[in-house]
Design a protein around this motif. Structure first.
Motif, PDB file in Angstrom:
ATOM      1  N   PHE A 257      -4.361   7.882   8.095  1.00  0.00           N
ATOM      2  CA  PHE A 257      -4.821   7.026   6.999  1.00  0.00           C
ATOM      3  C   PHE A 257      -4.436   7.577   5.632  1.00  0.00           C
ATOM      4  CE2 PHE A 257      -8.001   5.215   4.100  1.00  0.00           C
ATOM      5  CZ  PHE A 257      -7.884   3.873   4.427  1.00  0.00           C
ATOM      6  N   VAL A 320      -9.678  -6.228  -1.360  1.00  0.00           N
ATOM      7  CA  VAL A 320      -9.958  -4.937  -0.751  1.00  0.00           C
ATOM      8  C   VAL A 320      -8.699  -4.066  -0.778  1.00  0.00           C
ATOM      9  CG1 VAL A 320     -10.624  -3.769   1.389  1.00  0.00           C
ATOM     10  CG2 VAL A 320     -11.771  -5.894   0.720  1.00  0.00           C
ATOM     11  N   ARG A 321      -7.554  -4.682  -0.462  1.00  0.00           N
ATOM     12  CA  ARG A 321      -6.303  -3.924  -0.444  1.00  0.00           C
ATOM     13  C   ARG A 321      -5.466  -4.280  -1.668  1.00  0.00           C
ATOM     14  NH1 ARG A 321      -6.106  -6.357   4.637  1.00  0.00           N
ATOM     15  NH2 ARG A 321      -7.689  -5.297   5.879  1.00  0.00           N
ATOM     16  N   LEU A 322      -5.666  -3.497  -2.709  1.00  0.00           N
ATOM     17  CA  LEU A 322      -4.956  -3.744  -3.955  1.00  0.00           C
ATOM     18  C   LEU A 322      -3.577  -3.093  -3.956  1.00  0.00           C
ATOM     19  CD1 LEU A 322      -7.415  -3.446  -6.977  1.00  0.00           C
ATOM     20  CD2 LEU A 322      -6.017  -5.399  -6.297  1.00  0.00           C
ATOM     21  N   SER A 323      -3.497  -1.885  -3.442  1.00  0.00           N
ATOM     22  CA  SER A 323      -2.234  -1.142  -3.570  1.00  0.00           C
ATOM     23  C   SER A 323      -1.259  -1.573  -2.490  1.00  0.00           C
ATOM     24  CB  SER A 323      -2.499   0.358  -3.440  1.00  0.00           C
ATOM     25  OG  SER A 323      -2.880   0.656  -2.114  1.00  0.00           O
ATOM     26  N   LYS A 325       0.603   0.304  -0.801  1.00  0.00           N
ATOM     27  CA  LYS A 325       0.568   1.199   0.355  1.00  0.00           C
ATOM     28  C   LYS A 325      -0.524   0.784   1.332  1.00  0.00           C
ATOM     29  CE  LYS A 325      -2.484   5.101  -0.628  1.00  0.00           C
ATOM     30  NZ  LYS A 325      -2.575   6.532  -0.839  1.00  0.00           N
ATOM     31  N   SER A 326      -1.628   0.293   0.799  1.00  0.00           N
ATOM     32  CA  SER A 326      -2.715  -0.093   1.703  1.00  0.00           C
ATOM     33  C   SER A 326      -2.325  -1.304   2.536  1.00  0.00           C
ATOM     34  CB  SER A 326      -3.992  -0.379   0.913  1.00  0.00           C
ATOM     35  OG  SER A 326      -3.855  -1.573   0.149  1.00  0.00           O
ATOM     36  N   ARG A 329       0.187  -0.128   5.225  1.00  0.00           N
ATOM     37  CA  ARG A 329      -0.606   0.640   6.189  1.00  0.00           C
ATOM     38  C   ARG A 329      -1.410  -0.295   7.094  1.00  0.00           C
ATOM     39  NH1 ARG A 329      -4.356   4.496   3.163  1.00  0.00           N
ATOM     40  NH2 ARG A 329      -5.396   2.529   2.665  1.00  0.00           N
ATOM     41  N   GLN A 330      -1.981  -1.331   6.498  1.00  0.00           N
ATOM     42  CA  GLN A 330      -2.751  -2.283   7.288  1.00  0.00           C
ATOM     43  C   GLN A 330      -1.854  -2.949   8.332  1.00  0.00           C
ATOM     44  OE1 GLN A 330      -5.708  -3.226   7.949  1.00  0.00           O
ATOM     45  NE2 GLN A 330      -5.271  -5.137   9.041  1.00  0.00           N
TER      46      GLN A 330
END
Lengths: 384, 158, 277
Positions: A257, A320-323, A325-326, A329-330
């Motif tokens: 993570f 929830v996932r602003l970046s 990379k997130s 990754r998701q």
């Protein structure tokens, strides 16, 4: 090949019989979907006959690159699958869920019969059959079945083709598959094409498939043809260039993570969502509502969505996932880890589409290797 | 209150949990019971920090006043503490303490407490450790309050 | 085929709209076209569809033993919620569901119940409170800790007051910001723990509120010795379908819509503290 597959009776069909196959399917009210040349690529579309198959053409695929190329022979299925998979037809990019009309504050849902056409898919590869079984698990076999998918899925006929032409982007052999179709088809063809012969080895996977095959007056398989088939498949298996180590992959993703690799890939990713659109198993959708101007009629549409968009994870207060990379990754963690918990398999069949169609040249196999620490962090070598 | 009753009451107050009996006795020797009526102010903003209170019953609101507005920051009640700043060197109160209900408390003169702490550093350490616990808890709660988790952040409010 | 689909709403009729606070309203729906409204279990939610405007997941806040009616408490914070709370009796609202898991009221039988609610989070807990009060003998002590932003944001004030007079029932409310006319507690909801007698070994906790609040409450409960397995949370994520097709509500391996919204805390623990999960 599974024991069951090995027991199937094999026949031969010549190219003319294939033309007849189209007629037989059409006489059973199937609309035929097969590979054809469109917009400078080979992709699935509604086709009328063998002549629309990409005879003598293939496509060269590498990361961020797909080029049509003339073959030296007249193979009908000597192509590498294009951007779209069966998903486009069975879980379409846009679907009207219902229409409604309103009067005096009271509305009623109008009957919205969406007749599922009978579709016959021709040229379906092993990776796509496996993707279909993954979609089945998600959309047809979970607690709530998706009515539209189930209705469409129930009425299809599949003519699969053993894959003799894997692309350098392919890694199905890592994801539990291979170039040979294991099941999930009505008919399976293997194309054998050389200077002196052009023939298809055919076998039926279902009773419907047997019925259709019988009408085509198939011939017997000779030793020479069997030898050519094995040679073709052996050549195919030896052609794979990419791989993913899947042992412990779920745990690796969950434990990664905070891995710095996510920052590195995010620096390359355009958040264009291409990978999720071309992925044969990515199923996420959103819904959109529309009305006419006096607000008497309304429609509700379902459309493909992607976890790469900012709105995807919006809750009251923000996303929830602003970046970037997130979001990458998701996507990868869902494919290779969460999917296992949710549906019992990886959400990836190794078809390589996300590698070919990523405009940034991000290679999922490199990303996984980098997370494992078995490869240098994905550099942008050769990236489009 | 009789000394014995005082010691008993004190020992049961959550603030003294874990304190040695002779420290409880020492505190008891400095404690006296006070009562406040509803709406009475125990202290006001700007007052010299005077007393440290252990609340036995009733509720006290900590407030700050601005033109045409009163901000109520926190309410403390039975089993809690009030006026911990009196344990530090003299300062002025930043808030007012208003009784929301009739209040009974044990009061300690800050100057005497500080003197006792200076004279017996073991006693002082134990007392200050418990005070630090109270202050940390307040700080934590205040930080959560600052997060304003219920704040509406939507596009449109009616 | 879409008529029978789980994606097609039932056109229900608005029976009543009650104002709870300055921005929050409770809507009661009844059958709109002779088709009975489905029953629900405490903690479940519906997808409410506003003609042409959109659809939102809203918790059911009514009495599970009152058939023929579905009650929702809605805070007006956006276009669709504003449109919802401004419906008039007789208007249609589309209802899908109920969906999701329920508060574990059956396995909590014989135990004390601690309910911690924040803001609009009290809404999905109210059906559980109704159930517990109706089956009072099946449960031990009932403690309700309820925090809101200010006194004017407290929901169900009359009921809170009525519940507080019931035997074996403790209701403590608090606000983050109090005015001078507020005689109650001021401070975050975790500051209320000082005032309750918690028997950690025989208590089951139901928590619903902003995720931050729930994290702090869980920490407080664990500090006080509550076993994680007896703590249950109601989670929130973006939802477009409520049945696991749309993919939006995923949190790690969980689909909040069909695996939740109510989870035993141990299932959520690995994912709660992960930023941008």
């Amino acid at each position: 090949m599974t024991a069951k597959a090995a027991m199937r009776k094999q026949f031969t069909l010549n190219p003319a019989a294939l033309e007849q196959l189209f007629s037989v399917l059409e006489s059973h009210d199937f609309q035929i979907v097969g590979p054809t040349i469109r917009n400078g690529t080979i992709q699935y579309d509604y086709i009328k006959g063998c002549k629309e198959l990409p005879s003598g053409w293939t496509s060269e695929q590498e990361r961020a690159s797909c080029r049509l190329k003339r073959r030296k022979d007249d193979a009908l299925f000597g192509y590498v699958p294009g951007a779209d998979s069966l998903k486009r037809f069975l879980h379409p990019p846009e679907l009207r869920l219902f229409r409604a009309e309103r009067e005096n504050g009271v509305f009623r849902i109008l009957d919205n019969p969406a007749p599922a056409p009978k579709l016959a898919f021709v040229g379906v590869r092993s990776c796509e059959l496996r993707a279909l079984s993954i979609l089945d698990r998600v959309l047809a076999e979970d607690r709530y079945p998706d009515a539209a998918y189930v209705a469409a899925r129930r009425r299809i006929f599949i003519v699969a083709v053993n894959c003799t032409e894997p692309a350098p982007t392919c890694f199905c052999t890592s994801m539990g598959g291979g170039p040979e179709a294991g099941g999930g088809f009505d008919l399976l063809l293997t194309e054998i094409v050389s200077d002196n012969q052009h023939v298809f080895v055919a076998e039926a996977g279902t009773s419907e498939g047997s019925g259709v095959l019988a009408v085509l007056n198939p011939g017997e398989v000779t030793k020479e043809i069997m030898a050519a088939l094995h040679e073709a498949m052996d050549r195919s298996k030896a052609a794979f260039k990419r791989e993913v180590a899947t042992e412990g992959l779920r745990e690796l993703l969950y434990e990664s993570f905070d891995h710095p690799q996510w920052d590195r890939v995010a620096a390359q990713c355009f958040l264009c969502a291409n990978c999720t659109m071309v992925c044969p198993t990515c199923f996420c959708v959103t819904v959109e509502d529309s009305t006419d101007v006096p607000v008497r009629r309304a429609e509700r549409w379902r459309k493909w969505d992607s976890c790469f968009t900012q709105n995807f994870s919006y809750i009251h207060g923000g996303s929830v996932r602003l970046s970037p990379k997130s979001r990458y990754r998701q996507w990868l963690t869902h494919k290779m880890a969460a999917w296992v918990d949710q549906f019992g398999t990886f959400g990836c069949v190794g078809c390589g589409r996300c590698i070919t169609w990523c405009p940034a040249g991000i290679d999922v196999t490199e990303q996984i290797a980098a997370l494992r620490g078995t490869a240098a962090p994905a550099a942008s070598d050769g990236a489009g | 209150m009789e000394t014995q009753t005082l010691v008993g009451t004190l020992a049961k107050h959550p603030f003294l949990v874990g304190m040695l009996p002779h420290h409880v006795d020492r505190l008891a020797s400095m404690a006296f019971e006070v009562k406040f009526k509803q709406d009475e102010f125990i202290f006001r903003e700007g007052d010299e920090s005077g007393f440290f209170y252990l609340l036995l019953s009733g509720k006290v609101a900590l407030e700050v006043q601005a033109p045409a507005r009163t901000f109520r920051i926190q309410v403390v009640g039975e089993g809690e503490e009030l006026g911990w700043s009196s344990l530090l060197s003299p300062a002025r109160k930043c808030f007012q303490a208003r009784c929301l209900e009739p209040v009974i408390a044990l009061a300690f003169d800050g100057v005497r407490l500080r003197g006792a702490c200076d004279a017996d550093s073991e006693f002082g350490y134990c007392l200050m450790k418990n005070v630090l616990g109270v202050v940390a808890e307040r700080l934590q709660a205040t930080r959560l309050q600052l997060l304003d988790v219920f704040k509406p952040v939507g596009s449109k409010m009616i | 085929m879409t008529a029978a689909s789980v994606m097609t709403p039932l056109a229900a009729r608005v029976a009543r709209v009650d104002k709870e606070t300055h921005d929050t309203f409770t809507l009661a729906m009844e059958s709109g076209n002779g088709v009975d409204l489905p029953r629900f279990r405490p903690g479940q939610f519906s997808m409410l569809y506003l003609f042409g405007a959109g659809e939102l997941p809203i918790s059911i806040s009514g009495d599970p033993e009152k058939p023929g009616e579905l009650v929702y408490t809605v805070r007006s914070v956006g276009q669709v919620t504003y449109a919802l709370v401004t419906r008039k009796p007789g208007d249609s609202v589309g209802v899908r569901g109920p969906f999701g898991t329920q508060w574990p009221l059956a396995s909590a039988r014989g135990r004390d119940i601690l309910i911690v609610a924040g803001g609009i989070g009290l809404a999905p807990l109210r059906p559980a409170i109704y159930h517990i009060l109706r089956q009072r003998g099946d449960y031990g002590r009932l403690v309700l800790l309820y925090g809101a932003r200010g006194p004017r944001d407290l929901l169900y004030k009359k009921e809170l007051s009525a519940w507080s007079y019931l035997p074996d029932t403790q209701v403590l409310t608090t606000v983050d910001y109090g005015g001078v006319n507020w005689r109650g507690h001021v401070g975050v909801v975790t500051t209320l723990f000082r005032f309750i007698r918690l028997q950690p070994g025989q208590t089951t906790a139901f928590i619903c509120g902003p995720e931050l609040m729930m994290r702090y409450v869980v920490r407080e409960l664990e500090t006080r010795g509550m076993p994680a397995g007896h703590i249950h949370l109601s989670m929130e994520r973006n939802m477009k379908c409520a049945v696991g097709f749309c993919g939006h509500c995923q949190m790690g391996p969980h689909f909040i819509c069909k695996d939740g919204p109510i989870f035993p805390y141990p299932e959520m623990r690995p994912w709660l503290d992960r930023y941008e999960l």
